[in-house]
Design an enzyme around this catalytic site. Structure first.
Site, PDB file in Angstrom:
ATOM      1  N   ARG A   1     -25.892 -14.616 -49.498  1.00 36.56           N
ATOM      2  CA  ARG A   1     -26.524 -14.839 -48.201  1.00 36.56           C
ATOM      3  C   ARG A   1     -25.460 -15.133 -47.150  1.00 36.56           C
ATOM      4  O   ARG A   1     -24.455 -15.773 -47.451  1.00 36.56           O
ATOM      5  CB  ARG A   1     -27.516 -16.007 -48.239  1.00 36.56           C
ATOM      6  CG  ARG A   1     -28.797 -15.740 -49.005  1.00 36.56           C
ATOM      7  CD  ARG A   1     -29.676 -14.736 -48.274  1.00 36.56           C
ATOM      8  NE  ARG A   1     -30.941 -14.533 -48.970  1.00 36.56           N
ATOM      9  CZ  ARG A   1     -31.141 -13.629 -49.925  1.00 36.56           C
ATOM     10  NH1 ARG A   1     -30.135 -12.864 -50.320  1.00 36.56           N
ATOM     11  NH2 ARG A   1     -32.315 -13.503 -50.495  1.00 36.56           N
TER      12      ARG A   1
ATOM     13  N   GLU B   1     -22.961 -21.674 -16.923  1.00 34.14           N
ATOM     14  CA  GLU B   1     -24.350 -22.105 -16.805  1.00 34.14           C
ATOM     15  C   GLU B   1     -24.863 -21.868 -15.387  1.00 34.14           C
ATOM     16  O   GLU B   1     -24.196 -22.199 -14.405  1.00 34.14           O
ATOM     17  CB  GLU B   1     -24.487 -23.586 -17.168  1.00 34.14           C
ATOM     18  CG  GLU B   1     -24.233 -23.884 -18.638  1.00 34.14           C
ATOM     19  CD  GLU B   1     -24.370 -25.352 -18.971  1.00 34.14           C
ATOM     20  OE1 GLU B   1     -24.686 -25.652 -20.137  1.00 34.14           O
ATOM     21  OE2 GLU B   1     -24.161 -26.196 -18.076  1.00 34.14           O
TER      22      GLU B   1
ATOM     23  N   PHE C   1     -17.675 -18.051 -31.097  1.00 34.58           N
ATOM     24  CA  PHE C   1     -18.574 -19.015 -30.461  1.00 34.58           C
ATOM     25  C   PHE C   1     -19.440 -19.693 -31.527  1.00 34.58           C
ATOM     26  O   PHE C   1     -19.754 -20.870 -31.448  1.00 34.58           O
ATOM     27  CB  PHE C   1     -19.450 -18.303 -29.429  1.00 34.58           C
ATOM     28  CG  PHE C   1     -20.223 -19.234 -28.548  1.00 34.58           C
ATOM     29  CD1 PHE C   1     -19.584 -19.989 -27.581  1.00 34.58           C
ATOM     30  CD2 PHE C   1     -21.599 -19.348 -28.688  1.00 34.58           C
ATOM     31  CE1 PHE C   1     -20.296 -20.857 -26.771  1.00 34.58           C
ATOM     32  CE2 PHE C   1     -22.325 -20.208 -27.878  1.00 34.58           C
ATOM     33  CZ  PHE C   1     -21.664 -20.961 -26.909  1.00 34.58           C
TER      34      PHE C   1
ATOM     35  N   GLU D   1     -18.906 -23.511 -18.225  1.00 32.46           N
ATOM     36  CA  GLU D   1     -19.675 -23.090 -19.394  1.00 32.46           C
ATOM     37  C   GLU D   1     -20.601 -21.920 -19.058  1.00 32.46           C
ATOM     38  O   GLU D   1     -21.515 -21.609 -19.821  1.00 32.46           O
ATOM     39  CB  GLU D   1     -20.476 -24.272 -19.951  1.00 32.46           C
ATOM     40  CG  GLU D   1     -19.593 -25.393 -20.473  1.00 32.46           C
ATOM     41  CD  GLU D   1     -20.391 -26.544 -21.068  1.00 32.46           C
ATOM     42  OE1 GLU D   1     -21.634 -26.430 -21.170  1.00 32.46           O
ATOM     43  OE2 GLU D   1     -19.776 -27.564 -21.425  1.00 32.46           O
TER      44      GLU D   1
ATOM     45  N   ALA E   1     -31.526 -29.197 -22.953  1.00 34.48           N
ATOM     46  CA  ALA E   1     -31.004 -29.234 -24.322  1.00 34.48           C
ATOM     47  C   ALA E   1     -29.495 -29.056 -24.305  1.00 34.48           C
ATOM     48  O   ALA E   1     -28.931 -28.529 -23.346  1.00 34.48           O
ATOM     49  CB  ALA E   1     -31.656 -28.151 -25.179  1.00 34.48           C
TER      50      ALA E   1
ATOM     51  N   GLY F   1     -33.853 -19.895 -42.705  1.00 41.13           N
ATOM     52  CA  GLY F   1     -33.575 -18.760 -43.571  1.00 41.13           C
ATOM     53  C   GLY F   1     -32.130 -18.298 -43.526  1.00 41.13           C
ATOM     54  O   GLY F   1     -31.685 -17.589 -44.422  1.00 41.13           O
TER      55      GLY F   1
ATOM     56  N   MET G   1     -25.782 -28.994 -27.227  1.00 37.73           N
ATOM     57  CA  MET G   1     -25.214 -29.087 -28.561  1.00 37.73           C
ATOM     58  C   MET G   1     -24.542 -30.443 -28.772  1.00 37.73           C
ATOM     59  O   MET G   1     -23.993 -31.031 -27.831  1.00 37.73           O
ATOM     60  CB  MET G   1     -24.178 -27.985 -28.780  1.00 37.73           C
ATOM     61  CG  MET G   1     -24.704 -26.576 -28.575  1.00 37.73           C
ATOM     62  SD  MET G   1     -26.096 -26.168 -29.640  1.00 37.73           S
ATOM     63  CE  MET G   1     -25.331 -26.248 -31.260  1.00 37.73           C
TER      64      MET G   1
ATOM     65  N   GLU H   1     -28.534 -24.862 -38.051  1.00 41.52           N
ATOM     66  CA  GLU H   1     -28.856 -25.717 -36.904  1.00 41.52           C
ATOM     67  C   GLU H   1     -30.100 -26.582 -37.137  1.00 41.52           C
ATOM     68  O   GLU H   1     -31.129 -26.112 -37.632  1.00 41.52           O
ATOM     69  CB  GLU H   1     -29.089 -24.863 -35.663  1.00 41.52           C
ATOM     70  CG  GLU H   1     -29.395 -25.688 -34.426  1.00 41.52           C
ATOM     71  CD  GLU H   1     -29.697 -24.833 -33.209  1.00 41.52           C
ATOM     72  OE1 GLU H   1     -29.426 -25.285 -32.086  1.00 41.52           O
ATOM     73  OE2 GLU H   1     -30.199 -23.704 -33.390  1.00 41.52           O
TER      74      GLU H   1
ATOM     75  N   ARG I   1     -24.003 -22.906 -36.237  1.00 37.79           N
ATOM     76  CA  ARG I   1     -23.833 -23.040 -34.795  1.00 37.79           C
ATOM     77  C   ARG I   1     -23.918 -24.492 -34.342  1.00 37.79           C
ATOM     78  O   ARG I   1     -24.069 -24.777 -33.164  1.00 37.79           O
ATOM     79  CB  ARG I   1     -24.859 -22.207 -34.042  1.00 37.79           C
ATOM     80  CG  ARG I   1     -26.306 -22.450 -34.395  1.00 37.79           C
ATOM     81  CD  ARG I   1     -27.227 -22.026 -33.260  1.00 37.79           C
ATOM     82  NE  ARG I   1     -27.115 -22.904 -32.112  1.00 37.79           N
ATOM     83  CZ  ARG I   1     -27.323 -22.529 -30.851  1.00 37.79           C
ATOM     84  NH1 ARG I   1     -27.616 -21.277 -30.583  1.00 37.79           N
ATOM     85  NH2 ARG I   1     -27.236 -23.397 -29.867  1.00 37.79           N
TER      86      ARG I   1
END
Length: 215
Positions: A50, A164, A27, A162, A95, A135, A97, A139, A55
């Site tokens: 790191r 939702e 995902f 989805e 909101a 960090g 993506m 996104e 996403r």
């Protein structure tokens, strides 16, 4: 003594990446980086590792009805809050993506508003673009405020494909801000947008052709 910050002192050219290793692709996508960067006092850091979570990017929009002086927010389950929160159901902004490279965040905000709240957006203004967790995550969130008619807002929305299950809430502007103070609203996009509205509501109303509110 004045502290002048040179925000352009370092840029991407001051980072060297030795290797990027794909670690997981589901995902979300997780990559391992071997890199180093320049130091404030000169020279370079040691090479270090790191993990970076990719996403994608998102658009979020605060729905504000200047006629009623109310905001429309959505509530849904968030798995990231499940391990630590008393309730993983978050009260949030609409909101979504950005699904494609180069997709206009405003188009995403308009699409998601219909899907998540059943409301079409009127005038829209850009607030900020910010990194919620630079960090270790790529996104970037593009944050907006938009005019809506909240008179008939409500119900449960979202796309079943989805997974939702999204409940719509209409709150007075004052009540929404109070919920940021009590901790009921505790996600970054909603906190930033509601605090912006608290500081700028009369300027916003003036730009949209509405009378100011006594504060």
């Amino acid at each position: 003594m004045k502290n002048n910050i040179d925000v352009a002192r370092f840029d991407r050219n001051d980072v060297e990446v030795k290797e990027i290793t794909p670690l997981y692709h589901g995902f979300f996508k997780l990559d391992g980086y071997q890199l180093r960067h320049r130091l404030f006092e000169g020279g370079w850091s040691d090479w270090f590792s790191r993990e970076v979570l990719d996403r994608g990017h998102a658009a979020a929009v605060l729905l504000y009805d200047p006629e009623l002086d109310k905001v429309v927010m959505v509530e849904q389950f968030r798995v990231g809050a499940y391990p630590t929160a008393q309730s993983p159901w978050q009260l949030e902004l609409v909101a979504g993506m950005l699904d494609k490279e180069g997709e206009d965040p405003q188009d995403v905000a308009r699409r998601e508003s219909v899907e998540e709240s059943g409301l079409s957006l009127g005038e829209m203004e850009k607030l900020y673009s910010y990194y919620p967790s630079a960090g270790g995550m790529t996104e970037q969130i593009h944050l907006y405020v938009a005019k809506v008619d909240a008179s008939d807002a409500g119900g449960v929305h979202g796309l079943a494909k989805e997974n939702e299950d999204i409940k719509v809430h209409t709150l007075t502007r004052e009540h929404a801000f109070e919920l940021t103070q009590t901790g009921r609203i505790n996600n970054a996009a909603a906190l930033i947008a509601l605090q912006w509205l608290a500081l700028n509501v009369n300027q916003l109303r003036q730009r949209w052709g509405y009378a100011p509110i006594s504060q």
